[in-house]
Scaffold this active site. Structure first.
Site, PDB file in Angstrom:
ATOM      1  N   SER A 121      51.994  26.979 120.943  1.00  0.00           N
ATOM      2  CA  SER A 121      50.643  27.178 121.514  1.00  0.00           C
ATOM      3  C   SER A 121      50.819  28.351 122.374  1.00  0.00           C
ATOM      4  O   SER A 121      50.981  29.441 121.776  1.00  0.00           O
ATOM      5  CB  SER A 121      50.300  25.744 122.162  1.00  0.00           C
ATOM      6  OG  SER A 121      49.025  25.905 122.905  1.00  0.00           O
ATOM      7  N   ASP A 163      51.012  26.967 115.815  1.00  0.00           N
ATOM      8  CA  ASP A 163      49.619  26.919 116.189  1.00  0.00           C
ATOM      9  C   ASP A 163      49.441  27.627 117.319  1.00  0.00           C
ATOM     10  O   ASP A 163      48.899  27.248 118.559  1.00  0.00           O
ATOM     11  CB  ASP A 163      49.054  25.541 116.368  1.00  0.00           C
ATOM     12  CG  ASP A 163      47.504  25.296 116.050  1.00  0.00           C
ATOM     13  OD1 ASP A 163      47.048  26.041 115.129  1.00  0.00           O
ATOM     14  OD2 ASP A 163      47.072  24.344 116.652  1.00  0.00           O
ATOM     15  N   GLU A 203      44.482  41.867 125.005  1.00  0.00           N
ATOM     16  CA  GLU A 203      44.710  43.243 124.132  1.00  0.00           C
ATOM     17  C   GLU A 203      45.842  42.554 122.919  1.00  0.00           C
ATOM     18  O   GLU A 203      46.564  41.463 123.050  1.00  0.00           O
ATOM     19  CB  GLU A 203      45.522  44.221 124.844  1.00  0.00           C
ATOM     20  CG  GLU A 203      44.523  44.860 125.795  1.00  0.00           C
ATOM     21  CD  GLU A 203      45.234  45.566 127.129  1.00  0.00           C
ATOM     22  OE1 GLU A 203      46.526  46.023 126.687  1.00  0.00           O
ATOM     23  OE2 GLU A 203      44.699  45.932 127.704  1.00  0.00           O
ATOM     24  N   ASP A 218      51.483  38.789 116.733  1.00  0.00           N
ATOM     25  CA  ASP A 218      51.063  39.416 115.499  1.00  0.00           C
ATOM     26  C   ASP A 218      52.326  39.773 114.699  1.00  0.00           C
ATOM     27  O   ASP A 218      53.336  39.661 115.244  1.00  0.00           O
ATOM     28  CB  ASP A 218      50.037  40.536 115.819  1.00  0.00           C
ATOM     29  CG  ASP A 218      50.548  41.571 116.499  1.00  0.00           C
ATOM     30  OD1 ASP A 218      51.671  42.171 116.260  1.00  0.00           O
ATOM     31  OD2 ASP A 218      49.922  42.327 117.527  1.00  0.00           O
ATOM     32  N   ASP A 257      55.504  41.946 115.695  1.00  0.00           N
ATOM     33  CA  ASP A 257      56.385  41.667 117.087  1.00  0.00           C
ATOM     34  C   ASP A 257      57.866  41.196 116.749  1.00  0.00           C
ATOM     35  O   ASP A 257      58.711  41.067 117.547  1.00  0.00           O
ATOM     36  CB  ASP A 257      55.628  40.295 117.568  1.00  0.00           C
ATOM     37  CG  ASP A 257      54.393  40.658 118.381  1.00  0.00           C
ATOM     38  OD1 ASP A 257      54.049  42.071 118.799  1.00  0.00           O
ATOM     39  OD2 ASP A 257      53.552  39.736 118.402  1.00  0.00           O
ATOM     40  N   HIS A 284      46.971  19.865 117.154  1.00  0.00           N
ATOM     41  CA  HIS A 284      47.292  20.962 117.735  1.00  0.00           C
ATOM     42  C   HIS A 284      49.006  20.693 117.816  1.00  0.00           C
ATOM     43  O   HIS A 284      49.795  21.469 117.335  1.00  0.00           O
ATOM     44  CB  HIS A 284      47.015  21.126 119.122  1.00  0.00           C
ATOM     45  CG  HIS A 284      47.426  22.429 119.786  1.00  0.00           C
ATOM     46  ND1 HIS A 284      47.482  23.705 119.364  1.00  0.00           N
ATOM     47  CD2 HIS A 284      47.803  22.755 121.089  1.00  0.00           C
ATOM     48  CE1 HIS A 284      47.811  24.581 119.871  1.00  0.00           C
ATOM     49  NE2 HIS A 284      48.085  23.934 121.119  1.00  0.00           N
TER      50      HIS A 284
END
Length: 486
Positions: free
Chosen positions: A142, A169, A182, A188, A191, A256
């Site tokens: 999360s 998730d 940003e 993403d 990284d 979730h």
């Protein structure tokens, strides 16, 4: 030491709390200390805590990061740490930012950037004492997934890149648009050298899904389409109810939290014939996947040699995702209860051309040995052309195979939603009540069952009728599969 934070030119962005208020703690667990005596690690202390601890730079390091309202002491987090240590001799690091995660959601989301920088500084210290970047694997659930992304950016900004991030998730609220967050402040593919993501609660509307619905990593898995998970009954607008009204319970976050449950299930040494979460591509998207249009061809996901790697079109979700070559969005179905991994099955029913226009629900219950697996198919036939309807499900592993063919059957039923022959009255012209035509008979020509391993079964019975009986009663028929092949 963690630097400055700015919200200039963005009135929607909040600043994180101070490091003193959040009081982030890092706990090292190894096979020598395990969970009863974890050791406290600190960043920026001249490497003293690392050097004096049981941290071994020659071993793999796995880092677990919890999410909103979570803690490193939660049963799920501790279960994950224990599973990792039982599987392999590693450095197991638990990130505890409980105080920062228990704040209102908007503040907790802002805190992810702070926690990410703190984790990143600790990772840099690990690299300083000789840990190879590729040996570091960060797992974040999360909001913790975005913490992991920020940590990866900190290391990347120093000219290094950690080996892997697994995002479970990744949180959606306040992270869906660049206006609010940003790119460097959320997870993403840039990284880490390898970023794998499991999506279980994405939603077309931001109010209906805790997780980001789109692909983020090098490989993204969408169990059951990546939205509501089987066995869960998430309420509508669950994001508003939980995050912003402060109500978090097992019902509102069921789908979730499933991402963590699925990943946790994969932290085990595979045994011969062990079930694996195999994902496959569906370029047409979620709807086509759910309708069974992308189910792989026979044996395309399971090579004949069990020790051979999977074909590049398929991938294994979870801990071993990096070991398979597949990349991009991948889809799969799971069971509705533990163990969630099952034998993925496609059920297809060929509707006869003699069936008239109809709309309804076709229920198919697969009877295999002492087990059952249920499918539900939408039938919308606007003319007398027949057609094929499909559905996906996962059967209990090990209960479906060629040896049980004599015991394999399908119980099929149909509930018609009768067409209106006249439009309903408007408020301006009440008129008579709308008339409906009698529910038509549905005729079935063929039933096909297929799994990912290449096993298939068929029933051919041209013109097998299913007559809707009206109300909540509807006809059903049981057919033997494999005894009347087409």
């Amino acid at each position: 030491m963690v630097g400055c934070f700015s919200a200039l030119n963005n009135p929607l962005k909040r600043l994180p709390q101070s490091p003193e208020s959040v009081d982030t703690k890092f706990w090292l667990m190894t096979r020598s200390n395990q969970t009863h005596t974890p050791q406290r690690l600190r960043y920026g202390d001249g490497l003293r805590s690392l050097i004096s601890s049981d941290f071994d730079p020659n071993k793999t390091t796995r880092v677990l990061i919890h999410g909103f309202k979570g803690s490193a002491h939660d049963d799920g987090a501790l279960a994950g740490a224990t599973a990792f240590l039982n599987m392999e001799d590693i450095n197991m690091v638990m990130v505890d930012w409980e105080k920062g995660a228990s704040s209102p959601y908007t503040t907790a989301a802002a805190n992810t950037e702070l926690i990410g920088r703190q984790v990143g500084l600790l990772l840099l210290d690990m690299l300083s004492v000789g840990a190879p970047p590729d040996s570091i694997h960060v797992v974040g659930f999360s909001l913790g997934a975005h913490v992991a992304g920020c940590a990866g950016q900190v290391v990347k900004n120093r000219g290094r890149m950690i080996g892997r991030i697994s995002g479970l998730d990744p949180a959606s609220p306040l992270f869906r648009r660049q206006l609010l967050r940003e790119a460097a402040q959320k997870l993403d593919a840039g990284d880490a050298r390898f970023v794998d993501v499991i999506h279980t609660d994405g939603g077309a509307l931001w109010t209906d899904g805790f997780g980001l619905p789109g692909a983020l990593g090098h490989v993204d898995y969408f169990p059951n389409g990546g939205r509501q998970q089987p066995g869960c009954s998430d309420p509508r607008a669950s994001v508003v109810v939980s995050h912003f009204e402060g109500v978090v319970n097992s019902t509102t976050v069921c789908s979730h939290a499933r991402a963590w449950s699925l990943f946790l299930e994969t932290i085990a040494v595979p045994k011969p014939g062990h079930c694996q979460f195999q994902g496959y591509p569906c370029p047409q998207g979620i709807t086509a996947f759910q309708q069974g249009h992308c189910f792989p061809t026979l044996k395309s996901c399971t090579p004949s040699d069990p020790d051979a790697p999977l074909p590049s079109s398929c991938g294994v979700m979870g801990l071993r995702a990096q070991e398979t070559p597949a990349r991009g969005p991948l889809y799969l179905v799971t069971r509705d209860a533990y163990p969630f991994c099952g034998d993925q099955i496609l059920a297809a029913v060929q509707i006869s051309k003699q069936t008239g226009p109809t709309r309804g629900i076709l229920q198919l219950q697969l009877l295999h040995g002492s087990s059952t697996t249920s499918f539900q198919m939408q039938c919308e036939l606007l003319d007398a052309q027949g057609g094929e309807v499909k559905a996906l499900a996962a059967a209990q592993w090990g209960t479906l195979g060629p040896e049980i063919t004599p015991l394999l059957a399908a119980r099929i039923s149909y509930q018609s939603l009768a067409f209106q022959t006249e439009p309903p009255p408007t408020s301006a012209d009440p008129g008579p009540a709308a008339k409906t035509s009698p529910a038509p008979t549905l005729y079935i020509d063929r039933v096909t069952i297929r799994n990912l391993r290449g096993d298939s079964w068929q029933y051919c019975g041209i013109g097998t009728p299913l007559i809707h009986a009206g109300g909540t009663m509807f006809d059903q028929v049981t057919v033997d599969l494999g005894l009347k092949p087409c």
